[in-house]
Design an enzyme around this catalytic site. Structure first.
Site, short mmCIF file in Angstrom:
data_model
loop_
_atom_site.label_atom_id
_atom_site.label_comp_id
_atom_site.label_asym_id
_atom_site.label_seq_id
_atom_site.Cartn_x
_atom_site.Cartn_y
_atom_site.Cartn_z
N ARG A 51 0.80 -0.91 0.07
CA ARG A 51 -0.08 0.06 0.11
C ARG A 51 0.98 1.17 -0.05
O ARG A 51 0.61 2.25 -0.48
CB ARG A 51 -1.09 0.08 1.13
CG ARG A 51 -2.06 1.18 1.30
CD ARG A 51 -3.02 1.20 2.12
NE ARG A 51 -3.05 0.38 3.37
CZ ARG A 51 -2.33 0.80 4.13
NH1 ARG A 51 -1.75 2.15 4.28
NH2 ARG A 51 -2.42 0.24 5.48
N TYR A 104 -15.18 16.45 -17.11
CA TYR A 104 -15.56 14.92 -16.68
C TYR A 104 -16.67 15.08 -15.94
O TYR A 104 -16.49 15.66 -14.67
CB TYR A 104 -14.44 14.21 -16.31
CG TYR A 104 -14.76 12.89 -16.04
CD1 TYR A 104 -15.74 12.23 -16.90
CD2 TYR A 104 -14.32 12.35 -14.92
CE1 TYR A 104 -15.98 10.82 -16.58
CE2 TYR A 104 -14.60 10.90 -14.58
CZ TYR A 104 -15.49 10.27 -15.37
OH TYR A 104 -16.02 9.04 -15.11
N ASP A 194 -6.53 18.72 -15.53
CA ASP A 194 -6.65 17.30 -15.92
C ASP A 194 -6.33 17.35 -17.34
O ASP A 194 -6.69 18.11 -18.21
CB ASP A 194 -8.38 17.35 -16.03
CG ASP A 194 -8.42 15.80 -16.29
OD1 ASP A 194 -7.64 15.11 -17.16
OD2 ASP A 194 -9.44 15.13 -15.74
N LYS A 219 -7.08 6.20 -20.11
CA LYS A 219 -7.55 6.60 -21.44
C LYS A 219 -6.37 6.30 -22.23
O LYS A 219 -5.91 4.96 -22.48
CB LYS A 219 -7.81 7.80 -21.32
CG LYS A 219 -9.11 8.14 -20.35
CD LYS A 219 -10.36 7.26 -20.51
CE LYS A 219 -11.49 7.89 -19.66
NZ LYS A 219 -11.86 7.01 -18.80
N1 PLP Z 1 -10.63 12.97 -16.37
C1 PLP Z 1 -11.30 12.79 -17.45
C2 PLP Z 1 -11.22 13.74 -18.50
C3 PLP Z 1 -11.90 11.63 -17.67
O1 PLP Z 1 -12.51 11.57 -18.92
C4 PLP Z 1 -12.07 10.62 -16.90
C5 PLP Z 1 -12.78 9.55 -17.27
O2 PLP Z 1 -13.47 9.45 -18.04
C6 PLP Z 1 -11.59 10.94 -15.49
C7 PLP Z 1 -10.85 12.22 -15.35
C8 PLP Z 1 -11.86 9.79 -14.44
O3 PLP Z 1 -10.79 8.74 -14.70
P1 PLP Z 1 -11.30 7.27 -14.24
O4 PLP Z 1 -12.46 6.85 -15.23
O5 PLP Z 1 -9.91 6.65 -14.70
O6 PLP Z 1 -11.41 7.18 -12.81
#
Ligand code: PLP
Length: 397
Positions: A51, A104, A194, A219
């Site tokens: 962890r 998101y 992000d 992604k």
């Molecule tokens: N940030 C963006 C722009 C995303 O598109 C996503 C998921 O679709 C996330 C964060 C969250 O990521 P995760 O699905 O790996 O938790």
């Protein structure tokens, strides 16, 4: 391998995070599956318990940190949302958080949760409107906060943290990152960017002064739709330590196998992104001229509101397209159903092209059009992708 400063991203993606070159040693980091390590007496800095650290995280963290141009390795998390939660732990209870009105949806849901449970004031802004974002950073009485924004629904204090997403999910709005990051820094507002859509190949917000860059590694970085992972990267040593401590305290850790797969995916990031972006630019241009298409958003299109800004600050325009077919929501659903190659699925950034109507989620922002299809363009042959799209669009006319 001389790990000099001058290496190009493609070389970094391929060469970083390798074991030392020794005769008979492996070329790839071994996958170590062990929850605990042999230890006795007072624990030292060495590995103790998974962890708090495992040797399978470090190679991926090193390569991603380098790709983002960071002085520290990245901090890998069990999902992109775990990375969002870690980065937003910078917002104090009762503090002020600026977020894009489109981002998101689960990140926005997390901000709402901070509002509900921790008394955080969340200011939603149009991320493409630089004046509006800067106004949201200011305290109410500031002479810099434009008169039009005084007395609005925002509270009195200045912002503590701004979460920036560019291009935004799913609207593909492009923020003026250099201007916003400079404005935030000037005002002592911490910034979290992000960078999932752009990838480290498209932009490196740390170089523009961002405090934390985060990724849904799920992604493009991993790239094969087979893992869920996240990561944060920072240049600030105390933030780096804070993020690592957060991960250990909250247990928001990644499984070693997932991280091993993500590093394997990262090796071809540049090839996949190059191809997907090139495919997306071709498809966006053709879709814009298609009689069954009402609207297309992709920053590569000269007519796109984000085009000039993206051309200035990004390397490439990304591989996500927003498309609204003629005929509204029913037509959008029918197009998805008529496609044979494109996969109807949520998520994005895999080698396979996929799409979905975002408003099928009741939690998606109500200002996202009901009929908007978010298309994640993959690395297949562009003519096959086009033929499939064209037949599906024609079938619903
Ligand atoms: N940030 C963006 C722009 C995303 O598109 C996503 C998921 O679709 C996330 C964060 C969250 O990521 P995760 O699905 O790996 O938790």
């Amino acid at each position: 391998m001389a790990h000099g400063e001058h290496l190009h991203p493609a070389t970094v993606a391929v060469t970083f995070g390798r074991p030392p070159r020794v005769q008979g040693g492996p070329v790839n980091p071994p996958l170590v599956l062990s929850s605990t390590y042999v230890s006795q007496g007072v624990p030292g800095p060495e590995l103790l318990y998974t962890r708090s650290g495992t040797e399978t995280w470090a190679p991926f963290e090193e390569a991603l940190g380098r790709l983002e141009g960071a002085v520290h390795p990245a901090v890998v998390f069990g999902s992109g949302m775990a990375a969002v939660a870690a980065a937003l732990s910078l917002v104090p209870d009762g503090g002020v958080l600026v977020v894009p009105r489109h981002a998101y949806q689960v990140s926005l849901g997390y901000a709402d949760d901070l509002a509900k449970k921790h008394g955080v004031e969340v200011r939603r802004v149009d991320i493409a409107d630089t004046d509006q974002v800067v106004a949201a950073l200011e305290p109410a009485g500031s002479s810099r906060r434009p008169a039009a924004k005084r007395g609005d629904s925002w509270g009195e204090g200045g912002a503590d943290v701004a979460l920036l997403e560019s291009p935004t999910n799913p609207m593909l709005e492009v923020a003026d990152l250099p201007a916003l990051l400079a404005a935030a820094r000037e005002r002592g507002v911490r910034t979290v960017v992000d960078n999932t859509f752009a990838t480290p190949l498209g932009q490196n917000p740390l170089a523009l002064g961002a405090d934390v860059v985060l990724h849904s590694v799920t992604k493009y970085l991993a790239g094969h739709s087979d893992v869920v992972l996240g990561a944060c990267v920072t240049n600030d040593p105390s933030l780096d330590a804070e993020l690592r401590a957060y991960r250990t305290l909250h247990g928001s850790i990644a499984g070693p196998f997932e991280v091993w797969l993500a590093l394997r995916g990262l090796r071809t990031l540049h090839l996949r992104v190059e191809r997907a972006q090139a495919n997306a630019a071709v498809l966006a241009t053709r879709l814009a001229e298609h009689p069954a298409v009402a609207e297309v958003r992709h920053p590569s299109l000269p007519s796109d509101p984000g085009h000039a800004r993206a051309a200035r600050q990004m390397r490439g325009f990304g591989a996500i397209i927003g498309m609204r077919p003629v005929g509204g929501t029913a037509a959008a659903d029918a197009v998805v159903a008529a496609l044979r190659l494109w996969v109807p699925a949520t998520s994005l950034g895999g080698v396979e092209s996929s799409l979905e109507r975002r408003r099928r989620f009741t939690t998606e922002s109500p200002t996202v059009p009901e009929d908007l299809l978010r298309m994640s363009v993959g690395v297949e042959d562009v003519e096959d992708l086009w033929a499939d799209l064209d037949q599906a669009l024609r079938s619903v006319r």
